[in-house]
Write a protein that holds these residues in place. Structure first.
Motif, PDB file in Angstrom:
ATOM      1  N   GLY A 130       0.795  -1.230   0.000  1.00 10.44           N
ATOM      2  CA  GLY A 130       0.000   0.000   0.000  1.00 10.44           C
ATOM      3  C   GLY A 130       0.821   1.270   0.000  1.00 10.44           C
ATOM      4  N   ARG A 131       2.007   1.231   0.584  1.00  6.43           N
ATOM      5  CA  ARG A 131       2.825   2.440   0.689  1.00  6.43           C
ATOM      6  C   ARG A 131       3.341   2.928  -0.662  1.00  6.43           C
ATOM      7  N   TYR A 132       3.251   2.083  -1.700  1.00  2.00           N
ATOM      8  CA  TYR A 132       3.707   2.492  -3.022  1.00  2.00           C
ATOM      9  C   TYR A 132       2.613   3.181  -3.846  1.00  2.00           C
ATOM     10  N   PHE A 133       1.421   3.301  -3.303  1.00  2.00           N
ATOM     11  CA  PHE A 133       0.298   3.831  -4.070  1.00  2.00           C
ATOM     12  C   PHE A 133      -0.082   5.234  -3.595  1.00  2.00           C
ATOM     13  N   SER A 134      -0.207   6.134  -4.548  1.00  2.00           N
ATOM     14  CA  SER A 134      -0.658   7.497  -4.275  1.00  2.00           C
ATOM     15  C   SER A 134      -2.169   7.568  -4.443  1.00  2.00           C
ATOM     16  N   VAL A 135      -2.864   8.011  -3.398  1.00  5.29           N
ATOM     17  CA  VAL A 135      -4.315   8.137  -3.481  1.00  5.29           C
ATOM     18  C   VAL A 135      -4.704   9.123  -4.569  1.00  5.29           C
ATOM     19  N   ASN A 136      -3.950  10.200  -4.709  1.00  6.09           N
ATOM     20  CA  ASN A 136      -4.258  11.191  -5.739  1.00  6.09           C
ATOM     21  C   ASN A 136      -4.190  10.575  -7.134  1.00  6.09           C
ATOM     22  N   ARG A 137      -3.162   9.759  -7.365  1.00  6.45           N
ATOM     23  CA  ARG A 137      -3.027   9.116  -8.676  1.00  6.45           C
ATOM     24  C   ARG A 137      -4.127   8.082  -8.886  1.00  6.45           C
ATOM     25  N   MET A 138      -4.478   7.391  -7.844  1.00  5.82           N
ATOM     26  CA  MET A 138      -5.541   6.396  -7.965  1.00  5.82           C
ATOM     27  C   MET A 138      -6.864   7.061  -8.333  1.00  5.82           C
ATOM     28  N   ALA A 164      -2.657  -4.963  -9.098  1.00  2.00           N
ATOM     29  CA  ALA A 164      -1.224  -4.680  -9.200  1.00  2.00           C
ATOM     30  C   ALA A 164      -0.412  -5.760  -8.487  1.00  2.00           C
ATOM     31  N   TYR A 165      -0.917  -6.205  -7.340  1.00  2.00           N
ATOM     32  CA  TYR A 165      -0.220  -7.267  -6.599  1.00  2.00           C
ATOM     33  C   TYR A 165      -0.205  -8.566  -7.399  1.00  2.00           C
ATOM     34  N   ASP A 166      -1.312  -8.868  -8.103  1.00  2.00           N
ATOM     35  CA  ASP A 166      -1.324 -10.051  -8.972  1.00  2.00           C
ATOM     36  C   ASP A 166      -0.172 -10.003  -9.970  1.00  2.00           C
ATOM     37  N   PHE A 167      -0.017  -8.853 -10.641  1.00  2.00           N
ATOM     38  CA  PHE A 167       1.037  -8.712 -11.645  1.00  2.00           C
ATOM     39  C   PHE A 167       2.407  -8.890 -10.987  1.00  2.00           C
ATOM     40  N   VAL A 190      -0.949  -0.153 -15.356  1.00  2.00           N
ATOM     41  CA  VAL A 190       0.185   0.746 -15.132  1.00  2.00           C
ATOM     42  C   VAL A 190       0.604   0.715 -13.660  1.00  2.00           C
ATOM     43  N   ALA A 191      -0.377   0.590 -12.756  1.00  2.16           N
ATOM     44  CA  ALA A 191      -0.055   0.493 -11.329  1.00  2.16           C
ATOM     45  C   ALA A 191       0.782  -0.754 -11.054  1.00  2.16           C
ATOM     46  N   GLY A 192       0.476  -1.865 -11.744  1.00  3.99           N
ATOM     47  CA  GLY A 192       1.265  -3.079 -11.587  1.00  3.99           C
ATOM     48  C   GLY A 192       2.670  -2.936 -12.138  1.00  3.99           C
ATOM     49  N   ASP A 194       4.361  -0.200 -12.281  1.00  7.35           N
ATOM     50  CA  ASP A 194       5.090   0.635 -11.331  1.00  7.35           C
ATOM     51  C   ASP A 194       5.488  -0.153 -10.078  1.00  7.35           C
ATOM     52  N   LEU A 195       4.595  -1.016  -9.605  1.00  5.19           N
ATOM     53  CA  LEU A 195       4.890  -1.812  -8.409  1.00  5.19           C
ATOM     54  C   LEU A 195       6.035  -2.779  -8.665  1.00  5.19           C
ATOM     55  N   ILE A 196       6.051  -3.413  -9.824  1.00  4.88           N
ATOM     56  CA  ILE A 196       7.130  -4.346 -10.162  1.00  4.88           C
ATOM     57  C   ILE A 196       8.464  -3.621 -10.233  1.00  4.88           C
ATOM     58  N   ARG A 197       8.456  -2.427 -10.797  1.00  7.77           N
ATOM     59  CA  ARG A 197       9.697  -1.647 -10.872  1.00  7.77           C
ATOM     60  C   ARG A 197      10.204  -1.298  -9.471  1.00  7.77           C
ATOM     61  N   ARG A 198       9.293  -0.902  -8.595  1.00  7.72           N
ATOM     62  CA  ARG A 198       9.702  -0.487  -7.252  1.00  7.72           C
ATOM     63  C   ARG A 198      10.116  -1.677  -6.372  1.00  7.72           C
ATOM     64  N   LYS A 199       9.378  -2.783  -6.476  1.00  7.79           N
ATOM     65  CA  LYS A 199       9.626  -3.921  -5.579  1.00  7.79           C
ATOM     66  C   LYS A 199      10.701  -4.871  -6.112  1.00  7.79           C
ATOM     67  N   LEU A 200      10.728  -5.078  -7.426  1.00  5.38           N
ATOM     68  CA  LEU A 200      11.633  -6.076  -7.995  1.00  5.38           C
ATOM     69  C   LEU A 200      12.759  -5.466  -8.812  1.00  5.38           C
ATOM     70  N   GLY A 201      12.638  -4.165  -9.121  1.00  2.00           N
ATOM     71  CA  GLY A 201      13.660  -3.533  -9.938  1.00  2.00           C
ATOM     72  C   GLY A 201      13.676  -4.044 -11.365  1.00  2.00           C
ATOM     73  N   LYS A 202      12.529  -4.535 -11.847  1.00  5.51           N
ATOM     74  CA  LYS A 202      12.431  -5.079 -13.207  1.00  5.51           C
ATOM     75  C   LYS A 202      11.522  -4.214 -14.071  1.00  5.51           C
ATOM     76  N   GLU A 203      11.776  -4.249 -15.368  1.00  8.43           N
ATOM     77  CA  GLU A 203      10.891  -3.578 -16.315  1.00  8.43           C
ATOM     78  C   GLU A 203       9.813  -4.565 -16.747  1.00  8.43           C
ATOM     79  N   SER A 204       8.574  -4.135 -16.671  1.00  7.63           N
ATOM     80  CA  SER A 204       7.454  -4.950 -17.144  1.00  7.63           C
ATOM     81  C   SER A 204       6.610  -4.110 -18.085  1.00  7.63           C
ATOM     82  N   PHE A 205       5.592  -4.728 -18.670  1.00  8.79           N
ATOM     83  CA  PHE A 205       4.899  -4.068 -19.770  1.00  8.79           C
ATOM     84  C   PHE A 205       3.384  -4.251 -19.663  1.00  8.79           C
ATOM     85  N   GLY A 206       2.675  -3.295 -20.215  1.00  8.14           N
ATOM     86  CA  GLY A 206       1.222  -3.365 -20.268  1.00  8.14           C
ATOM     87  C   GLY A 206       0.730  -3.144 -21.683  1.00  8.14           C
TER      88      GLY A 206
END
Length: 417
Positions: A130-138, A164-167, A190-192, A194-206
């Motif tokens: 949850g700490r990676y999500f901005s309410v304003n952006r959501m 996003a957690y699923d992704f 897009v939220a997923g 971003d989460l993968i980039r922040r948590k795993l340091g990997k590039e993913s795609f949508g």
């Protein structure tokens, strides 16, 4: 892209590089019913195309997210289903998806996100995810903006985090770095990423698909009678075939690209056709789409039944030649929706106005009466002259008694059961 599957991409250059190396990709399906419908056919076929090109598709059935309900594209909250209904729907959808995708030998995966979402600890989830999500952006996401005026409740507000957690989970445990979905899922996808980039340091795609409407502005797969289901128990193969036969002329070429695997060069060759030639293309579209969903045998039966009901059709040999559709019409009527009446009932004769209601060709006696008075009701191809005209055994032929309402709705009456 040439077939029209792509609406948006997060990073086209990076995605092409990922695909060149062999990709794992996923689409999610929430178990809101015990069958998918025509609206789901585009993402299903996207997974099929991916598998045909050597990639590994993942079909994710939302046994967990289905307990929350996706607010995307909805003006009001989805009805919450009980756990047993969700489990039953998950099983039915899994079986349905296996008709399209080859899950044998690890060629594809079918997963249920209940396996990891239901085990989450809420406080840990808030701290770690949850700490990676901005309410304003959501709140700026289209999936939420459309609901704010009518009321967005907290359980729905969590949906973006869960998707996003699923992704993130699939990226970590199954090396899946591509999520695909309808264009209304863009914010969640897009939220997923971003989460993968922040948590795993990997590039993913949508990648998103266009939200299809027909040329008349109607939602794809919707009719006056409701959704067009992929289950034969909900929508018969014959009615499924008829849905495609009756699409607007302006949609035919687009739907041939999206809902068949016919070569693009053959489809391009029919772009300028009109009138009866375009109607022949509709028959091919209906046959190919029905074969994909119900199998070739059911498609053949529906095609022949339509020929019996509406007249034989001879198709040119050079029209979309890769299709296995018969080039000469047949007379079989097995696929036409059928109702059974006792020999005694038909011996006495059933007033046409009552029979059309009983067979579902009219919603009420008053509607049946109007249909007959306006000259739109037929028995065995002959217009009914009066509302009280009896339909009886005398009209029973080898293929039963054929009723027709207008140009498109057909029903058969047989003796028995």
């Amino acid at each position: 892209m040439d077939r029209g599957f792509v609406a948006q991409l997060t990073d086209e250059v990076g995605l092409r590089s990922y695909l060149d190396a062999g990709a794992t990709c996923y689409v999610g399906f929430d178990p809101t019913a015990d069958s998918l419908h025509v609206g789901h056919l585009l993402p299903i076929l996207a997974l099929v195309h991916m598998q045909k090109h050597g990639h590994r598709p993942v079909a994710l059935v939302g046994g967990g997210t289905g307990m929350v309900g996706d607010p995307s594209g909805k003006t009001e909250m989805r009805q919450l289903l009980d756990l047993q209904t969700i489990r039953s729907n998950v099983e039915a959808i899994g079986s349905q998806l296996s008709r399209f995708i080859d899950f044998s030998g690890g060629k594809a995966l079918i997963l249920n996100n209940a396996d990891w979402l239901l085990e989450l600890r809420y406080i840990e989830f808030l701290r770690e995810i949850g700490r990676y999500f901005s309410v304003n952006r959501m709140l700026a996401a289209e999936s939420y903006k459309a609901r704010l005026e009518s009321g967005l409740n907290f359980i729905e507000f969590n949906y973006m985090l869960l998707q996003a957690y699923d992704f993130y989970y699939l990226a970590e445990h199954h090396q899946c770095l591509l999520q695909m979905g309808g264009n209304d899922q863009w914010g969640n996808i897009v939220a997923g990423v971003d989460l993968i980039r922040r948590k795993l340091g990997k590039e993913s795609f949508g990648l998103t698909f266009p939200l299809l409407t027909t040329a008349t502005g109607e939602k794809m797969g919707k009719t006056a009678a409701g959704a067009v289901w992929l289950s034969g128990d909900r929508t018969s193969a014959y009615d499924f075939f008829q849905y495609w036969v009756n699409v607007d002329d302006r949609d035919v070429v687009r739907f041939l690209r999206l809902y068949t695997f016919l070569p693009l060069e053959e489809i391009q060759a029919v772009e300028s056709l009109e009138g009866q030639e375009l109607n022949a293309c509709k028959a091919v579209l209906a046959y190919e789409a029905t074969a994909l969903v119900h199998g070739r045998e059911a498609a053949l039966s529906a095609f022949k039944a339509a020929g019996q009901a509406f007249g034989r059709r001879t198709l040119p040999e050079d029209l979309l030649p890769s299709s296995s559709i018969p080039r000469k019409g047949g007379q079989e009527a097995e696929a036409i929706p059928t109702s059974y009446f006792s020999e005694m009932e038909l011996s006495r004769g059933i007033p046409a106005v009552e029979l059309f209601v009983a067979c579902g060709l009219a919603a009420s006696k008053s509607a049946a009466r109007r249909l007959i008075e306006q000259g739109g009701a037929y028995v065995n191809g002959e217009r009914i002259g009066a509302v009280d005209s009896p339909v009886s055994l005398a009209q029973l032929g080898r293929d039963g008694i054929l009723l027709r309402a207008g140009k498109k709705k057909v029903h058969r009456v047989q003796v028995g059961r």
